[in-house]
Scaffold this motif. Structure first.
Motif, PDB file in Angstrom:
ATOM      1  N   ALA A   1      -2.612 -27.869  16.564  1.00 15.67           N
ATOM      2  CA  ALA A   1      -1.320 -27.177  15.918  1.00 15.67           C
ATOM      3  C   ALA A   1      -0.500 -28.213  14.751  1.00 15.67           C
ATOM      4  O   ALA A   1      -0.297 -27.720  13.774  1.00 15.67           O
TER       5      ALA A   1
ATOM      6  N   LEU B   1      -0.210 -27.792  11.086  1.00 14.95           N
ATOM      7  CA  LEU B   1       1.188 -27.993  10.026  1.00 14.95           C
ATOM      8  C   LEU B   1       1.146 -28.966   9.154  1.00 14.95           C
ATOM      9  O   LEU B   1       1.797 -28.723   7.886  1.00 14.95           O
TER      10      LEU B   1
ATOM     11  N   TYR C   1      -3.704 -21.833  15.406  1.00 14.29           N
ATOM     12  CA  TYR C   1      -2.722 -20.856  14.863  1.00 14.29           C
ATOM     13  C   TYR C   1      -2.108 -19.953  15.872  1.00 14.29           C
ATOM     14  O   TYR C   1      -0.963 -19.543  15.556  1.00 14.29           O
ATOM     15  N   LYS C   2      -3.022 -19.391  16.478  1.00 17.86           N
ATOM     16  CA  LYS C   2      -2.391 -18.667  17.578  1.00 17.86           C
ATOM     17  C   LYS C   2      -1.004 -19.066  18.317  1.00 17.86           C
ATOM     18  O   LYS C   2      -0.159 -18.596  18.600  1.00 17.86           O
TER      19      LYS C   2
ATOM     20  N   LEU D   1       0.631 -21.293  17.594  1.00 13.63           N
ATOM     21  CA  LEU D   1       1.901 -21.430  16.719  1.00 13.63           C
ATOM     22  C   LEU D   1       2.803 -20.040  16.464  1.00 13.63           C
ATOM     23  O   LEU D   1       3.713 -20.154  16.221  1.00 13.63           O
ATOM     24  N   THR D   2       2.038 -19.029  16.570  1.00  8.63           N
ATOM     25  CA  THR D   2       2.604 -17.705  16.305  1.00  8.63           C
ATOM     26  C   THR D   2       2.891 -16.895  17.400  1.00  8.63           C
ATOM     27  O   THR D   2       3.049 -15.677  17.225  1.00  8.63           O
TER      28      THR D   2
ATOM     29  N   HIS E   1       6.031 -13.197   6.942  1.00 11.75           N
ATOM     30  CA  HIS E   1       5.368 -14.087   7.679  1.00 11.75           C
ATOM     31  C   HIS E   1       4.320 -14.809   6.919  1.00 11.75           C
ATOM     32  O   HIS E   1       4.049 -15.985   6.728  1.00 11.75           O
TER      33      HIS E   1
ATOM     34  N   SER F   1       5.266 -17.361   4.591  1.00  9.01           N
ATOM     35  CA  SER F   1       6.093 -18.382   5.161  1.00  9.01           C
ATOM     36  C   SER F   1       5.073 -19.705   5.361  1.00  9.01           C
ATOM     37  O   SER F   1       3.678 -19.387   5.109  1.00  9.01           O
TER      38      SER F   1
ATOM     39  N   LEU G   1       3.689 -20.848   7.964  1.00  9.31           N
ATOM     40  CA  LEU G   1       2.692 -20.301   9.120  1.00  9.31           C
ATOM     41  C   LEU G   1       1.740 -19.267   8.393  1.00  9.31           C
ATOM     42  O   LEU G   1       0.627 -19.501   8.705  1.00  9.31           O
TER      43      LEU G   1
ATOM     44  N   GLU H   1       1.187 -19.691   5.298  1.00 15.23           N
ATOM     45  CA  GLU H   1       0.049 -20.571   4.623  1.00 15.23           C
ATOM     46  C   GLU H   1      -1.071 -20.915   5.382  1.00 15.23           C
ATOM     47  O   GLU H   1      -2.196 -21.178   4.721  1.00 15.23           O
ATOM     48  N   ILE H   2      -0.898 -21.309   6.664  1.00 13.83           N
ATOM     49  CA  ILE H   2      -1.918 -21.702   7.413  1.00 13.83           C
ATOM     50  C   ILE H   2      -2.963 -20.623   7.576  1.00 13.83           C
ATOM     51  O   ILE H   2      -4.088 -20.659   7.647  1.00 13.83           O
ATOM     52  N   LEU H   3      -2.388 -19.373   7.924  1.00 12.66           N
ATOM     53  CA  LEU H   3      -3.469 -18.343   8.012  1.00 12.66           C
ATOM     54  C   LEU H   3      -4.216 -18.069   6.650  1.00 12.66           C
ATOM     55  O   LEU H   3      -5.398 -17.785   6.708  1.00 12.66           O
TER      56      LEU H   3
END
Length: 198
Positions: free
Chosen positions: A24, A28, A66-67, A69-70, A96, A99, A101, A103-105
């Motif tokens: 994670a 980030l 990712y999960k 983090l969210t 979201h 945001s 996060l 951006e990661i998705l």
């Protein structure tokens, strides 16, 4: 002089959480393209074999991180009106995705063509979790008589969020304008629900 005691070797859930947290943190800092198994192993203080025993490939670890983090409790809108609730939920999803996060998705989604396993992992990790908020607001609408019971299906319920993700993926935009969100609800989602017959 006595030698310092070695740190206790982590096993099971403790090691798994350390790896997930390291992955994670890598997401980030570097996004999915920069997240390597070597970097995660180094950050977690373990070896790649320990990672691969738990996650068979990088996509599996990236999606699980990712999960992590969210994972937060979602306070769903409940105004008594399906259109208002659906539009508010879609606006929150848009915020979201725009945001850090999100951006990661988006970085995960951008790698689908290079790593086909990512799509499977994203589907498996989401499972019914991704549909749950949409099914909840749809169930409330059905109870109030604002939508037919025949419309209750995860694929139908999640049409707005699927279309929103499509906007991000195909247009490469940093955020989707509110008029498009309104269009998704008013010209696609609500007419789709009304088209179902008992």
């Amino acid at each position: 002089m006595t030698e310092p005691a070695k740190a206790a070797r982590r096993r099971g859930p403790a090691l798994e959480q350390a790896i997930l947290r390291a992955a994670a943190d890598e997401l980030l800092e570097s996004g999915y393209p920069g997240m390597t198994m070597d970097n995660v192993a180094k950050r977690a203080g373990t070896n790649k074999n320990a990672i691969y025993r738990r996650w068979p490939h990088r996509p599996a670890l990236g999606v699980a991180a990712y999960k992590l983090l969210t994972t937060t409790a979602l306070d769903l809108p409940d105004t008594g009106d399906l259109r208002t609730d659906a539009l508010e939920l879609l606006r929150r999803a848009n915020s979201h995705l725009a945001s850090p996060l999100g951006e990661i998705l988006r970085s995960l989604l951008s790698q689908l063509s290079q790593e086909p396993e990512l799509l499977t992992e994203l589907r498996d990790q989401s499972g019914t979790d991704g549909a749950r908020p949409w099914l909840t607001i749809l169930d409330r609408a059905i109870t109030r008589g604002q939508a037919p019971a025949a419309a209750r299906h995860p694929r139908t319920a999640t049409v707005p969020i699927d279309l929103l993700r499509n906007e991000f993926v195909t247009r490469g935009v940093p955020t989707v304008p509110d008029e498009i969100l309104t269009e998704i609800i008013d010209t696609i989602y609500l007419p789709l629900l009304r088209g179902y017959r008992p």
